[in-house]
Design a protein around this motif. Sequence first.
Motif, PDB file in Angstrom:
ATOM      1  N   LEU A  54       6.358  13.038  -5.818  1.00 34.90           N
ATOM      2  CA  LEU A  54       5.316  11.419  -5.672  1.00 34.90           C
ATOM      3  C   LEU A  54       5.834  10.534  -5.144  1.00 34.90           C
ATOM      4  CD1 LEU A  54       2.588  11.117  -8.617  1.00 34.90           C
ATOM      5  CD2 LEU A  54       2.635  12.352  -6.245  1.00 34.90           C
ATOM      6  N   GLU A  55       7.457  10.011  -5.788  1.00 31.79           N
ATOM      7  CA  GLU A  55       8.281   8.936  -5.129  1.00 31.79           C
ATOM      8  C   GLU A  55       8.703   9.405  -4.434  1.00 31.79           C
ATOM      9  OE1 GLU A  55      11.181   6.273  -4.693  1.00 31.79           O
ATOM     10  OE2 GLU A  55      11.611   8.375  -4.402  1.00 31.79           O
ATOM     11  N   ARG A  56       9.304  10.151  -4.312  1.00 30.61           N
ATOM     12  CA  ARG A  56      10.148  11.634  -2.843  1.00 30.61           C
ATOM     13  C   ARG A  56       8.921  11.916  -2.057  1.00 30.61           C
ATOM     14  NH1 ARG A  56      13.164  14.047  -6.148  1.00 30.61           N
ATOM     15  NH2 ARG A  56      11.441  16.449  -6.634  1.00 30.61           N
TER      16      ARG A  56
ATOM     17  N   ILE B 222       0.943   6.461  -9.455  1.00 26.86           N
ATOM     18  CA  ILE B 222       0.449   5.355  -8.680  1.00 26.86           C
ATOM     19  C   ILE B 222       2.422   4.837  -7.870  1.00 26.86           C
ATOM     20  CG2 ILE B 222       0.844   2.587 -10.790  1.00 26.86           C
ATOM     21  CD1 ILE B 222      -0.956   0.730  -8.982  1.00 26.86           C
ATOM     22  N   VAL B 223       2.544   4.065  -7.360  1.00 24.30           N
ATOM     23  CA  VAL B 223       3.634   4.213  -6.202  1.00 24.30           C
ATOM     24  C   VAL B 223       3.492   3.020  -5.539  1.00 24.30           C
ATOM     25  CG1 VAL B 223       5.001   5.072  -4.693  1.00 24.30           C
ATOM     26  CG2 VAL B 223       4.105   6.348  -6.586  1.00 24.30           C
ATOM     27  N   VAL B 224       4.219   2.144  -6.184  1.00 19.91           N
ATOM     28  CA  VAL B 224       3.730  -0.073  -4.945  1.00 19.91           C
ATOM     29  C   VAL B 224       5.625  -0.001  -4.488  1.00 19.91           C
ATOM     30  CG1 VAL B 224       3.880  -0.865  -7.299  1.00 19.91           C
ATOM     31  CG2 VAL B 224       2.850  -1.472  -5.847  1.00 19.91           C
ATOM     32  N   GLU B 225       5.109  -1.182  -4.141  1.00 18.93           N
ATOM     33  CA  GLU B 225       6.079  -1.184  -3.394  1.00 18.93           C
ATOM     34  C   GLU B 225       6.598  -3.349  -3.984  1.00 18.93           C
ATOM     35  OE1 GLU B 225       7.319  -0.971   0.349  1.00 18.93           O
ATOM     36  OE2 GLU B 225       6.861   0.997   0.858  1.00 18.93           O
ATOM     37  N   ARG B 226       7.213  -3.569  -4.395  1.00 19.14           N
ATOM     38  CA  ARG B 226       7.770  -5.375  -4.683  1.00 19.14           C
ATOM     39  C   ARG B 226       9.471  -6.150  -4.221  1.00 19.14           C
ATOM     40  NH1 ARG B 226       3.062  -4.403  -4.799  1.00 19.14           N
ATOM     41  NH2 ARG B 226       1.477  -4.924  -6.319  1.00 19.14           N
ATOM     42  N   MET B 227       9.040  -6.684  -3.671  1.00 20.11           N
ATOM     43  CA  MET B 227      10.475  -7.758  -3.846  1.00 20.11           C
ATOM     44  C   MET B 227      11.059  -8.059  -5.149  1.00 20.11           C
ATOM     45  SD  MET B 227      10.645 -11.249  -2.020  1.00 20.11           S
ATOM     46  CE  MET B 227       9.558 -12.152  -3.249  1.00 20.11           C
ATOM     47  N   VAL B 228      12.265  -7.933  -5.787  1.00 21.85           N
ATOM     48  CA  VAL B 228      12.671  -8.207  -6.821  1.00 21.85           C
ATOM     49  C   VAL B 228      13.451  -9.702  -6.178  1.00 21.85           C
ATOM     50  CG1 VAL B 228      11.922  -6.573  -7.959  1.00 21.85           C
ATOM     51  CG2 VAL B 228      14.146  -6.925  -7.044  1.00 21.85           C
ATOM     52  N   VAL B 229      14.152 -10.586  -7.138  1.00 18.24           N
ATOM     53  CA  VAL B 229      15.053 -10.689  -7.443  1.00 18.24           C
ATOM     54  C   VAL B 229      15.336 -11.712  -8.468  1.00 18.24           C
ATOM     55  CG1 VAL B 229      14.511 -12.277  -5.075  1.00 18.24           C
ATOM     56  CG2 VAL B 229      13.676 -13.188  -7.094  1.00 18.24           C
TER      57      VAL B 229
ATOM     58  N   MET C 127       8.382   1.333  -6.966  1.00 16.89           N
ATOM     59  CA  MET C 127       7.826   1.381  -7.996  1.00 16.89           C
ATOM     60  C   MET C 127       7.470   2.639  -8.436  1.00 16.89           C
ATOM     61  SD  MET C 127       7.951  -1.761  -9.827  1.00 16.89           S
ATOM     62  CE  MET C 127       6.740  -2.847  -9.024  1.00 16.89           C
ATOM     63  N   ALA C 128       7.397   3.932  -8.559  1.00 20.31           N
ATOM     64  CA  ALA C 128       6.110   4.938  -9.161  1.00 20.31           C
ATOM     65  C   ALA C 128       6.192   4.947 -10.527  1.00 20.31           C
ATOM     66  CB  ALA C 128       6.775   6.408  -8.355  1.00 20.31           C
ATOM     67  N   ALA C 129       5.308   5.301 -11.034  1.00 20.98           N
ATOM     68  CA  ALA C 129       4.812   5.461 -12.803  1.00 20.98           C
ATOM     69  C   ALA C 129       3.805   6.062 -12.824  1.00 20.98           C
ATOM     70  CB  ALA C 129       4.351   4.297 -13.187  1.00 20.98           C
ATOM     71  N   GLY C 130       3.957   7.144 -13.802  1.00 20.98           N
ATOM     72  CA  GLY C 130       2.792   7.998 -14.442  1.00 20.98           C
ATOM     73  C   GLY C 130       2.783   7.905 -16.420  1.00 20.98           C
ATOM     74  N   VAL C 131       1.522   8.352 -16.058  1.00 18.50           N
ATOM     75  CA  VAL C 131       0.946   7.864 -17.624  1.00 18.50           C
ATOM     76  C   VAL C 131       0.337   9.393 -17.497  1.00 18.50           C
ATOM     77  CG1 VAL C 131       1.448   5.508 -17.948  1.00 18.50           C
ATOM     78  CG2 VAL C 131      -0.818   6.799 -17.017  1.00 18.50           C
ATOM     79  N   LEU C 132       0.222  10.130 -19.035  1.00 19.15           N
ATOM     80  CA  LEU C 132      -0.200  10.939 -19.387  1.00 19.15           C
ATOM     81  C   LEU C 132      -1.401  10.824 -20.304  1.00 19.15           C
ATOM     82  CD1 LEU C 132       1.765  14.018 -19.609  1.00 19.15           C
ATOM     83  CD2 LEU C 132       0.145  13.501 -17.924  1.00 19.15           C
ATOM     84  N   ARG C 133      -2.464  10.898 -20.919  1.00 25.27           N
ATOM     85  CA  ARG C 133      -3.943  10.211 -21.262  1.00 25.27           C
ATOM     86  C   ARG C 133      -3.175  10.839 -23.183  1.00 25.27           C
ATOM     87  NH1 ARG C 133      -9.201  10.319 -20.197  1.00 25.27           N
ATOM     88  NH2 ARG C 133      -9.183  10.827 -18.540  1.00 25.27           N
ATOM     89  N   THR C 134      -2.383  11.086 -23.553  1.00 29.79           N
ATOM     90  CA  THR C 134      -1.787  11.998 -24.566  1.00 29.79           C
ATOM     91  C   THR C 134      -0.618  10.737 -24.932  1.00 29.79           C
ATOM     92  OG1 THR C 134      -0.233  14.119 -23.311  1.00 29.79           O
ATOM     93  CG2 THR C 134      -2.029  14.208 -24.586  1.00 29.79           C
TER      94      THR C 134
ATOM     95  N   CYS D 256       8.757   6.725 -15.445  1.00 27.88           N
ATOM     96  CA  CYS D 256       8.676   5.838 -14.180  1.00 27.88           C
ATOM     97  C   CYS D 256       9.771   5.462 -13.078  1.00 27.88           C
ATOM     98  CB  CYS D 256       8.944   4.079 -14.293  1.00 27.88           C
ATOM     99  SG  CYS D 256       7.572   4.088 -15.593  1.00 27.88           S
ATOM    100  N   ALA D 257       9.756   5.737 -11.790  1.00 22.98           N
ATOM    101  CA  ALA D 257      10.882   5.898 -11.337  1.00 22.98           C
ATOM    102  C   ALA D 257      10.864   4.659  -9.941  1.00 22.98           C
ATOM    103  CB  ALA D 257      10.989   7.508  -9.931  1.00 22.98           C
ATOM    104  N   LEU D 258      12.586   4.622 -10.195  1.00 17.43           N
ATOM    105  CA  LEU D 258      12.380   3.079  -8.576  1.00 17.43           C
ATOM    106  C   LEU D 258      13.831   3.811  -7.769  1.00 17.43           C
ATOM    107  CD1 LEU D 258      12.569   1.917 -12.651  1.00 17.43           C
ATOM    108  CD2 LEU D 258      12.351   0.894 -10.739  1.00 17.43           C
ATOM    109  N   ARG D 259      13.176   3.004  -6.192  1.00 11.73           N
ATOM    110  CA  ARG D 259      14.125   3.336  -5.782  1.00 11.73           C
ATOM    111  C   ARG D 259      14.417   2.013  -5.337  1.00 11.73           C
ATOM    112  NH1 ARG D 259      15.191   8.109  -1.313  1.00 11.73           N
ATOM    113  NH2 ARG D 259      13.220   9.240  -2.639  1.00 11.73           N
ATOM    114  N   ALA D 260      15.953   1.338  -4.798  1.00 12.07           N
ATOM    115  CA  ALA D 260      15.705   0.558  -4.236  1.00 12.07           C
ATOM    116  C   ALA D 260      16.042   0.612  -1.981  1.00 12.07           C
ATOM    117  CB  ALA D 260      17.191  -0.399  -4.726  1.00 12.07           C
ATOM    118  N   ARG D 261      15.609  -0.502  -1.834  1.00 17.91           N
ATOM    119  CA  ARG D 261      15.990   0.280  -0.509  1.00 17.91           C
ATOM    120  C   ARG D 261      16.963   0.082   0.145  1.00 17.91           C
ATOM    121  NH1 ARG D 261      12.506  -2.499   4.817  1.00 17.91           N
ATOM    122  NH2 ARG D 261      10.885  -2.648   3.238  1.00 17.91           N
TER     123      ARG D 261
END
Length: 186
Positions: free
Chosen positions: A23-25, A105-112, A142-149, A154-159
């Motif tokens: 998903l992240e790719r 979910i896959v979302v972009e964020r700015m971090v400092v 940031m891509a994060a996935g969870v299972l019901r179980t 989580c996968a993280l890629r920096a620009r």
Amino acid sequence: MTEQPAAPMTAREGALRSAVLDLERHVASLGWDGPVFVFALVRTADALAQNPGLARELPAEAVRAAEEDAEHLTSIEQDGLPGAGTLEELLGQLAWPDAVDGAAIVVERMVVPPEAEQGMPADPQAAVEYLMNHPAREDVRMAAGVLRTGESWCALRARSHDSDDAVGGSPEAVPGLVAALRSTFA
């Protein structure tokens, strides 16, 4: 004191890791500055058993993977997400039927770095401008996935290191996002 080696990954954990990285790719191929993406995750073998005609709609490699691995996951992008002012509000509106084994979910964020907050203006608009122009600012997907179980990945890629071989990950790399996703199954 010596560090204990990590326990080997289960087939279910491996399937989730693979799905989150895929998903992240996929989202990375669309470029930066994109929207939030939400996906339902279903076990491919179970979905095919319930609906054999689905085999014509899935990529052949997904059907083959499901034949070899009962834990293989297929992601289903969720269109028409409810309107929300924040990510927390969006996730608070989501619930999944029993046929859904997990969510991502896959979302972009700015971090400092934390020290960037020193000297930050008190005015919210000025603070955003200050952070957007901070020299230590980093854009992260940031891509994060969870299972019901209970499993998570989580996968993280920096620009600044935008390549598939520079994507990092672990089960709890973004704990707040993992917890928020888990709450959609409560």
